[in-house]
Motif scaffolding. Structure first.
Motif, PDB file in Angstrom:
ATOM      1  N   ALA A 143     -15.815   5.850  -1.659  1.00 50.21           N
ATOM      2  CA  ALA A 143     -14.465   5.971  -2.197  1.00 50.21           C
ATOM      3  C   ALA A 143     -13.801   7.251  -1.718  1.00 50.21           C
ATOM      4  O   ALA A 143     -12.585   7.323  -1.597  1.00 50.21           O
ATOM      5  CB  ALA A 143     -14.503   5.936  -3.725  1.00 50.21           C
ATOM      6  N   TYR A 185      -3.367   3.843  -2.277  1.00 53.75           N
ATOM      7  CA  TYR A 185      -3.273   3.002  -3.465  1.00 53.75           C
ATOM      8  C   TYR A 185      -2.829   1.592  -3.090  1.00 53.75           C
ATOM      9  O   TYR A 185      -2.045   1.398  -2.145  1.00 53.75           O
ATOM     10  CB  TYR A 185      -2.250   3.575  -4.463  1.00 53.75           C
ATOM     11  CG  TYR A 185      -2.636   4.884  -5.094  1.00 53.75           C
ATOM     12  CD1 TYR A 185      -3.307   4.910  -6.313  1.00 53.75           C
ATOM     13  CD2 TYR A 185      -2.330   6.094  -4.485  1.00 53.75           C
ATOM     14  CE1 TYR A 185      -3.657   6.126  -6.913  1.00 53.75           C
ATOM     15  CE2 TYR A 185      -2.667   7.306  -5.074  1.00 53.75           C
ATOM     16  CZ  TYR A 185      -3.331   7.309  -6.282  1.00 53.75           C
ATOM     17  OH  TYR A 185      -3.678   8.503  -6.870  1.00 53.75           O
ATOM     18  N   SER A 186      -3.296   0.623  -3.866  1.00 53.10           N
ATOM     19  CA  SER A 186      -2.787  -0.741  -3.791  1.00 53.10           C
ATOM     20  C   SER A 186      -1.688  -0.887  -4.830  1.00 53.10           C
ATOM     21  O   SER A 186      -1.882  -0.566  -6.004  1.00 53.10           O
ATOM     22  CB  SER A 186      -3.908  -1.743  -4.065  1.00 53.10           C
ATOM     23  OG  SER A 186      -3.374  -3.052  -4.197  1.00 53.10           O
ATOM     24  N   LEU A 237      -7.613   2.985  -3.784  1.00 51.28           N
ATOM     25  CA  LEU A 237      -8.522   2.330  -2.848  1.00 51.28           C
ATOM     26  C   LEU A 237      -9.485   3.323  -2.202  1.00 51.28           C
ATOM     27  O   LEU A 237     -10.663   3.023  -2.015  1.00 51.28           O
ATOM     28  CB  LEU A 237      -7.727   1.599  -1.768  1.00 51.28           C
ATOM     29  CG  LEU A 237      -6.792   0.488  -2.247  1.00 51.28           C
ATOM     30  CD1 LEU A 237      -6.024  -0.094  -1.067  1.00 51.28           C
ATOM     31  CD2 LEU A 237      -7.563  -0.604  -2.969  1.00 51.28           C
ATOM     32  N   ALA A 238      -8.995   4.485  -1.825  1.00 53.96           N
ATOM     33  CA  ALA A 238      -9.839   5.461  -1.143  1.00 53.96           C
ATOM     34  C   ALA A 238      -9.129   6.807  -1.120  1.00 53.96           C
ATOM     35  O   ALA A 238      -7.897   6.890  -1.198  1.00 53.96           O
ATOM     36  CB  ALA A 238     -10.166   5.017   0.276  1.00 53.96           C
ATOM     37  N   GLN A 271      -3.868   0.779  -8.013  1.00 50.99           N
ATOM     38  CA  GLN A 271      -5.319   0.868  -7.860  1.00 50.99           C
ATOM     39  C   GLN A 271      -5.653   1.815  -6.717  1.00 50.99           C
ATOM     40  O   GLN A 271      -5.197   1.627  -5.594  1.00 50.99           O
ATOM     41  CB  GLN A 271      -5.907  -0.515  -7.565  1.00 50.99           C
ATOM     42  CG  GLN A 271      -7.413  -0.497  -7.316  1.00 50.99           C
ATOM     43  CD  GLN A 271      -7.937  -1.830  -6.832  1.00 50.99           C
ATOM     44  OE1 GLN A 271      -7.182  -2.793  -6.714  1.00 50.99           O
ATOM     45  NE2 GLN A 271      -9.226  -1.886  -6.534  1.00 50.99           N
ATOM     46  N   GLU A 317       0.214  -3.954  -5.083  1.00 47.06           N
ATOM     47  CA  GLU A 317       0.608  -5.361  -4.977  1.00 47.06           C
ATOM     48  C   GLU A 317       1.331  -5.837  -6.228  1.00 47.06           C
ATOM     49  O   GLU A 317       2.267  -6.618  -6.142  1.00 47.06           O
ATOM     50  CB  GLU A 317      -0.632  -6.227  -4.722  1.00 47.06           C
ATOM     51  CG  GLU A 317      -1.274  -6.007  -3.364  1.00 47.06           C
ATOM     52  CD  GLU A 317      -2.418  -6.965  -3.115  1.00 47.06           C
ATOM     53  OE1 GLU A 317      -2.158  -8.177  -2.993  1.00 47.06           O
ATOM     54  OE2 GLU A 317      -3.566  -6.506  -3.052  1.00 47.06           O
ATOM     55  N   ARG A 359       0.840  -1.197   0.000  1.00 49.57           N
ATOM     56  CA  ARG A 359       0.000   0.000   0.000  1.00 49.57           C
ATOM     57  C   ARG A 359       0.878   1.253   0.000  1.00 49.57           C
ATOM     58  O   ARG A 359       1.926   1.290   0.630  1.00 49.57           O
ATOM     59  CB  ARG A 359      -0.935   0.032   1.204  1.00 49.57           C
ATOM     60  CG  ARG A 359      -1.904  -1.132   1.203  1.00 49.57           C
ATOM     61  CD  ARG A 359      -3.065  -0.938   2.147  1.00 49.57           C
ATOM     62  NE  ARG A 359      -3.971  -2.079   2.066  1.00 49.57           N
ATOM     63  CZ  ARG A 359      -5.235  -2.064   2.444  1.00 49.57           C
ATOM     64  NH1 ARG A 359      -5.759  -0.975   2.953  1.00 49.57           N
ATOM     65  NH2 ARG A 359      -5.994  -3.128   2.321  1.00 49.57           N
ATOM     66  N   LEU A 414     -10.927  -0.611   5.666  1.00 46.58           N
ATOM     67  CA  LEU A 414     -11.741  -0.093   4.570  1.00 46.58           C
ATOM     68  C   LEU A 414     -12.964  -0.952   4.280  1.00 46.58           C
ATOM     69  O   LEU A 414     -13.512  -0.898   3.181  1.00 46.58           O
ATOM     70  CB  LEU A 414     -10.889   0.019   3.297  1.00 46.58           C
ATOM     71  CG  LEU A 414      -9.682   0.942   3.385  1.00 46.58           C
ATOM     72  CD1 LEU A 414      -8.882   0.896   2.100  1.00 46.58           C
ATOM     73  CD2 LEU A 414     -10.114   2.370   3.686  1.00 46.58           C
ATOM     74  N   LYS A 427      -4.508  10.039  -0.508  1.00 44.40           N
ATOM     75  CA  LYS A 427      -4.994   9.008  -1.420  1.00 44.40           C
ATOM     76  C   LYS A 427      -4.250   7.703  -1.162  1.00 44.40           C
ATOM     77  O   LYS A 427      -3.013   7.687  -1.128  1.00 44.40           O
ATOM     78  CB  LYS A 427      -4.819   9.446  -2.876  1.00 44.40           C
ATOM     79  CG  LYS A 427      -5.703  10.626  -3.253  1.00 44.40           C
ATOM     80  CD  LYS A 427      -5.552  10.992  -4.713  1.00 44.40           C
ATOM     81  CE  LYS A 427      -6.463  12.166  -5.077  1.00 44.40           C
ATOM     82  NZ  LYS A 427      -6.339  12.559  -6.508  1.00 44.40           N
TER      83      LYS A 427
END
Length: 538
Positions: free
Chosen positions: A396, A303-304, A315-316, A313, A306, A292, A387, A301
């Motif tokens: 979001a 983000y993922s 996430l929120a 991506q 992985e 993360r 989350l 912000k």
């Protein structure tokens, strides 16, 4: 039919009970120990179970390899862990040793504390150096090495703008630009990887040179450009930001930034790029564990990351309560956490590490208002791992009221305040007398005192009567338009009996064993470079 008696848990031998309970979480172990006197006795007679609950209470995780290889008994580990926690409250702030920055690096030098080493890079002289800071007998032998212009890069026209080192990985990353003077060509940026204790390629690196995405850098280097490199374990990052004046508002600046992330051990290429072409505020970023990333600008912000072969991506988005003009993200130096500011960590391997889900992030933010003020936001990272749909209803974009008050504290901050973080503890300087933190231009005659603020759940129990427990909410007025904000994250605060002049501290850095007070160059007090370190053992 013959009924056979069922084997009950309490009928098992105490050693077997302890073994089974050791697979539970610290909270479940404590719940079981409160069921009956027999399980309570099992818990009190087993140092391993107490060690597990102590780790959970301090929000730490065991290091797996050390648990397998280390022969230290659980009783000894438990005592070491408790002693280290108590040591923070009994810290002798007057006992220290001084380390001086070598003469060639006392001006125009980026100074980093990395894994118990002092890492120096002088961009003007194109020189770099690394050496261990007062190594302890229990530590591995440190790395000491010097680089001169001809050893930083072999290309005559190259201009090295960043050197980042990681002694734990024996890694050096050298970032340089080759200027192209032809009208139809652009400047080129390269990031080379090598070993710290020599001049060869790194044996674990996927390649010698990392490939930059064209979306991260293209064109020529401008005077307003910011180029930064950071290392965090398997992650290496390159941040490129540009500032430009808004066309119809000459007093306002646009800031565009791009961040590329590599897994340097597995690939020299990466599609993991984050950008914000419309950011008008300052920005920063940090890793939260291995998968993360948190970017910090006008909002936070998450983000993922992985899979670094793909775009991150989102996430929120966590909304901040106010609009800021300048923000700096400060993070724990001893954790597996990285950002665009200097990092540090001890070289020797420990038996535990802080939990990425229960750490602190500190944001020093200058608030945009009629009379600009600065504040320190201390935020628990648990909110960035919580989350579930049931918590935020699948939103979001999460308003401050839904996430901020219960997971943070806000403190006043002026230009002379300094902040350092270690795990769940914050070291923060506040004015001792005279000017109040938050003043726009505090007097240079103001003295500052150092506060240790502990946010871990066991802080109240282990303080042994020291410090002030703060469990009630605190309210602070940010601006006239925003009004007051109330935050609730509990903590224990200890004020140390030593004062510092406003110009005596350039920074405070902390790891699990030491506090480093960064002080200016005595020979040139107006220089922005650090001249010496006052090292305090915890």
């Amino acid at each position: 039919m013959i009924l056979r008696p069922r084997a009950e848990f309490l009928s098992l031998a105490e050693e077997l009970q302890s073994y089974i309970l050791s697979f539970l979480s610290c909270k479940d172990i404590l719940r079981c120990s409160s069921v009956c006197k027999a399980l309570r006795q099992t818990y009190l007679s087993c140092s391993e179970l107490q060690y597990i609950t102590e780790l959970g209470g301090q929000q730490l995780l065991p290091v797996p390899d050390m648990d397998i290889d280390n022969k230290t008994s659980f009783l000894t580990r438990l005592q070491l862990l408790r002693d280290k926690a108590h040591a923070w409250f009994k810290l002798d702030i007057h006992s220290s040793e001084t380390v001086f920055v070598p003469e060639p690096f006392r001006k125009y030098t980026n100074t980093f504390l990395v894994h118990g080493h002092l890492c120096l890079f002088n961009e003007v002289r194109q020189m770099a150096k690394v050496f261990p800071i007062l190594p302890k007998p229990s530590q591995q032998i440190g790395i000491e090495h010097d680089w001169f212009p001809e050893s930083l890069h072999s290309i005559p026209d190259a201009d090295c703008f960043e050197v980042i080192m990681d002694p734990e990985e024996n890694l050096i990353a050298i970032a340089y630009v080759i200027h192209r003077w032809a009208e139809d060509d652009n400047d080129k940026i390269y990031i080379d990887l090598g070993v710290l204790d020599g001049d060869g390629a790194h044996p674990q690196a996927a390649g010698r040179t990392l490939s930059l995405s064209s979306t991260v850098f293209q064109g020529d280097i401008l005077a307003s450009d910011e180029l930064e490199v950071a290392i965090c374990g398997r992650h290496l990052t390159f941040l490129h930001s540009q500032r430009s004046t808004v066309y119809d508002r000459p007093n306002e600046e646009n800031k565009m930034w791009w961040l590329q992330i590599w897994d340097w051990k597995h690939s020299t290429t990466s599609n993991c790029v984050i950008s914000d072409p419309e950011a008008r505020e300052s920005s920063d970023f940090c890793f939260l564990g291995n998968d993360r990333l948190l970017t910090v600008s006008k909002d936070l912000k998450l983000y993922s990351i992985e899979d670094l072969s793909q775009a991150p991506q989102l996430l929120a988005c966590f909304l901040m309560p106010v609009s800021v003009t300048l923000i700096e993200c400060l993070l724990a130096m001893d954790d597996n956490i990285a950002h665009s500011s200097p990092l540090q960590r001890q070289v020797h391997r420990t038996m535990w590490t802080s939990d990425p889900k229960n750490r602190l992030v500190s944001l020093v933010a200058c608030i945009r208002s009629e009379a600009p003020n600065s504040f320190t936001f201390v935020i628990s990272t648990r909110i960035f791992f919580n989350l579930q749909v049931g918590v935020f209803g699948g939103m979001a974009t999460i308003p401050w009221e839904c996430w901020g008050p219960l997971n943070s504290r806000i403190f006043p901050h002026d230009s002379q305040c300094r902040v350092g973080i270690s795990g769940n503890r914050v070291l923060h300087t506040f004015p001792a007398t005279g000017a109040t933190a938050g003043d726009e231009d505090p007097s240079h005659d103001t003295n500052y005192k150092l506060y240790m603020i502990d946010f871990s759940p066991l802080a109240v129990q282990r303080r042994q009567g020291l410090g002030t427990v703060v469990t009630e909410p605190s309210t602070i007025e940010l601006t006239e338009s925003v009004g007051k904000l109330t935050t609730f994250l509990p903590y224990v605060a200890v004020v140390f009996d030593r004062t510092f002049g406003a110009d005596q501290l350039m920074d405070i850095l902390v790891d699990e064993d030491r506090i480093y007070l960064c002080k200016p160059n005595i020979e040139d007090p107006d220089s922005d470079s650090i001249g010496q370190l006052e090292v305090i053992d915890i």
